[in-house]
Motif scaffolding. Structure first.
Motif, PDB file in Angstrom:
ATOM      1  N   PRO A 278       0.817  -1.211   0.000  1.00  0.00           N
ATOM      2  CA  PRO A 278       0.000   0.000   0.000  1.00  0.00           C
ATOM      3  C   PRO A 278       0.853   1.265   0.000  1.00  0.00           C
ATOM      4  CG  PRO A 278       0.070  -0.959   2.188  1.00  0.00           C
ATOM      5  CD  PRO A 278       0.767  -1.937   1.291  1.00  0.00           C
TER       6      PRO A 278
ATOM      7  N   PRO B 130       1.551   3.425   4.837  1.00  0.00           N
ATOM      8  CA  PRO B 130       0.933   3.128   6.124  1.00  0.00           C
ATOM      9  C   PRO B 130       1.526   1.970   6.921  1.00  0.00           C
ATOM     10  CG  PRO B 130      -0.296   2.030   4.401  1.00  0.00           C
ATOM     11  CD  PRO B 130       0.814   2.790   3.713  1.00  0.00           C
ATOM     12  N   THR B 131       2.457   1.182   6.370  1.00  0.00           N
ATOM     13  CA  THR B 131       2.767  -0.116   6.969  1.00  0.00           C
ATOM     14  C   THR B 131       3.722  -0.066   8.161  1.00  0.00           C
ATOM     15  OG1 THR B 131       4.658  -0.514   5.503  1.00  0.00           O
ATOM     16  CG2 THR B 131       2.469  -1.217   4.717  1.00  0.00           C
TER      17      THR B 131
ATOM     18  N   TYR C 140       0.506  -1.526  11.426  1.00  0.00           N
ATOM     19  CA  TYR C 140      -0.338  -1.972  10.315  1.00  0.00           C
ATOM     20  C   TYR C 140      -0.462  -3.485  10.361  1.00  0.00           C
ATOM     21  CZ  TYR C 140      -2.120  -1.707   5.458  1.00  0.00           C
ATOM     22  OH  TYR C 140      -2.894  -1.745   4.322  1.00  0.00           O
TER      23      TYR C 140
ATOM     24  N   ARG D 115      -3.480  -7.146   9.670  1.00  0.00           N
ATOM     25  CA  ARG D 115      -4.599  -7.785   8.971  1.00  0.00           C
ATOM     26  C   ARG D 115      -5.533  -8.477   9.953  1.00  0.00           C
ATOM     27  NH1 ARG D 115      -2.585 -12.295   6.644  1.00  0.00           N
ATOM     28  NH2 ARG D 115      -4.486 -12.507   5.398  1.00  0.00           N
TER      29      ARG D 115
ATOM     30  N   GLY E   7      -7.212  -0.451   5.444  1.00  0.00           N
ATOM     31  CA  GLY E   7      -6.080  -0.537   4.534  1.00  0.00           C
ATOM     32  C   GLY E   7      -6.456  -0.314   3.085  1.00  0.00           C
TER      33      GLY E   7
ATOM     34  N   GLU F 124      -6.935  -5.379   5.651  1.00  0.00           N
ATOM     35  CA  GLU F 124      -5.859  -4.657   6.323  1.00  0.00           C
ATOM     36  C   GLU F 124      -6.386  -3.380   6.982  1.00  0.00           C
ATOM     37  OE1 GLU F 124      -2.494  -6.112   3.057  1.00  0.00           O
ATOM     38  OE2 GLU F 124      -3.069  -3.998   3.163  1.00  0.00           O
ATOM     39  N   LEU F 125      -5.643  -2.886   7.989  1.00  0.00           N
ATOM     40  CA  LEU F 125      -5.989  -1.605   8.599  1.00  0.00           C
ATOM     41  C   LEU F 125      -4.749  -0.980   9.226  1.00  0.00           C
ATOM     42  CD1 LEU F 125      -6.299  -1.770  12.028  1.00  0.00           C
ATOM     43  CD2 LEU F 125      -8.168  -3.239  11.347  1.00  0.00           C
ATOM     44  N   ARG F 126      -4.808   0.364   9.350  1.00  0.00           N
ATOM     45  CA  ARG F 126      -3.695   1.117   9.928  1.00  0.00           C
ATOM     46  C   ARG F 126      -4.122   1.786  11.224  1.00  0.00           C
ATOM     47  NH1 ARG F 126      -1.568   6.801   7.610  1.00  0.00           N
ATOM     48  NH2 ARG F 126      -3.240   7.450   9.033  1.00  0.00           N
TER      49      ARG F 126
END
Length: 382
Positions: free
Chosen positions: A107, A157-158, A305, A307, A330, A342-344
């Motif tokens: 991302p 973002p990771t 970051y 999942r 994400g 995914e999410l941050r």
């Protein structure tokens, strides 16, 4: 163009919302008292409120250049351009230096994607691996685009940091392809263990190294910079003069006066200590309260970051907001087909107590949604 999700969500959250959404520094760590002293000194000179040079305030450029040189990346003040935040630097480069397109990480940073979209610059995404961008598709991509936009230090973002081997491989690939590098480094000073060598050191005449005071002093000042060759900076300055003439004289002089009186290293050391503790608090809360969430520990920066395997994190946002907690799915960080699970999470803005409560609220919303989904499937197959 539509607005960024993060900017929209910042508009709707309240003072009571526990926000993991924006990349906000800890306001309690702003050097407010030192800035008050610096402001008195700066405002004693009427020139602080006057127009100034498009390239930026010379003493501040000299300090930035010396910091690069002290770190082993020889730089002169004439190779520094002060910008209105590093976000403007991305815009200037997109408008003046990228005729064929740009390779981005997947991302990718939302602000960069927006800048490239506004400049009608085609983006070509390449997936990140555990130690940096995937090299085989990266080589193919830069052959088409002629440029790459990367965040090797605690990527947004990771939160990922490129390995030394991957940095060397990226530099060689770019040099072999005669391609440009835009190396965005707003988080490079926020390491928890050691600093890393910029990729740009291997290709100083073919790179733009971007820095920002937003993450290390205060984002409201809106001051960033570009380190590049004089020839490349001249092209950016022409565009900058058409946009805003120059970055705020007052803000530049305020930062310079603070730096002159206080230095940066003691303040940066404080940030690293506090941000490491906050990262540990958030990761601990996630492991105990939301064990389905899979993530790697970042070694610096501002973001964590991960999942929720098999679960569309976009479905969870509104339910979390109803409970008073916010995050960014994400999927927002993909210019094309997104990864949905995914999410941050930002760990610098909230305190540890808020983090634990926020993660608990997220976990409750998640479990409720999972149960609802299972129940719905059971009814559908009955």
């Amino acid at each position: 163009m539509k607005r960024q999700f993060i900017r929209e969500i910042l508009d709707v959250i309240t003072a009571d919302t526990i926000s993991f959404a924006g990349g906000l520094p800890d306001a309690d760590l702003f050097p407010t008292d030192a800035f008050k002293v610096a402001a008195d000194r700066v405002l004693s000179d009427p020139a602080s409120l006057q127009y100034s040079r498009s390239q930026g305030y010379a003493p501040l450029r000299e300090k930035i250049a010396q910091r690069y040189t002290d770190a082993g990346f020889e730089t002169r003040a004439d190779e520094i351009l002060i910008t209105t935040g590093s976000q403007q630097a991305i815009n200037l480069i997109a408008l003046s230096m990228l005729p064929f397109g740009v390779t981005v990480e997947l991302p990718a940073y939302l602000g960069a994607l927006g800048a490239f979209r506004l400049a009608k610059t085609k983006t070509d995404g390449v997936a990140l691996e555990h130690d940096g961008i995937a090299m085989t598709p990266f080589r193919r991509s830069i052959a088409r685009t002629g440029a790459a936009y990367l965040i090797p230090d605690f990527q947004n973002p990771t939160g990922l940091r490129y390995s030394d081997a991957k940095r060397n491989a990226v530099a060689k690939a770019l040099l072999d392809a005669d391609a440009l590098l835009i190396e965005d480094a707003p988080y490079s000073e926020l390491y928890f263990d050691h600093a890393s060598r910029p990729i740009s050191t291997a290709m100083p005449d073919r790179s733009f190294h971007l820095g920002s005071f937003s993450k290390i002093l205060a984002p409201g000042l809106r001051v960033g910079w570009v380190r590049a060759s004089e020839a490349n900076l001249r092209r950016l300055i022409i565009v900058k003069e058409a946009i805003d003439l120059h970055t705020s004289t007052l803000d530049q002089r305020l930062i310079d006066a603070f730096w002159e009186a206080e230095g940066l290293d003691r303040h940066l050391s404080t940030l690293r200590i506090h941000y490491r503790a906050k990262k540990n608090a958030l990761s601990g809360a996630l492991r105990t309260q939301l064990p389905d969430f899979i993530f790697d520990e970042p070694h610096g920066g501002m973001f964590l970051y991960g999942r929720l395997p098999g679960y569309d994190t976009r479905m969870l946002v509104n339910h979390c907001l109803e409970r008073g907690v916010a995050y960014v799915p994400g999927s927002e960080f993909y210019p094309g087909t997104p990864a949905l699970d995914e999410l941050r999470l930002n760990f610098t803005h909230t305190d540890p107590a808020q983090m634990h409560r926020g993660v608990r609220l997220m976990a409750e919303a998640y479990r409720e949604q999972v149960v609802s989904k299972i129940t719905g499937l059971a009814k559908a197959t009955a």
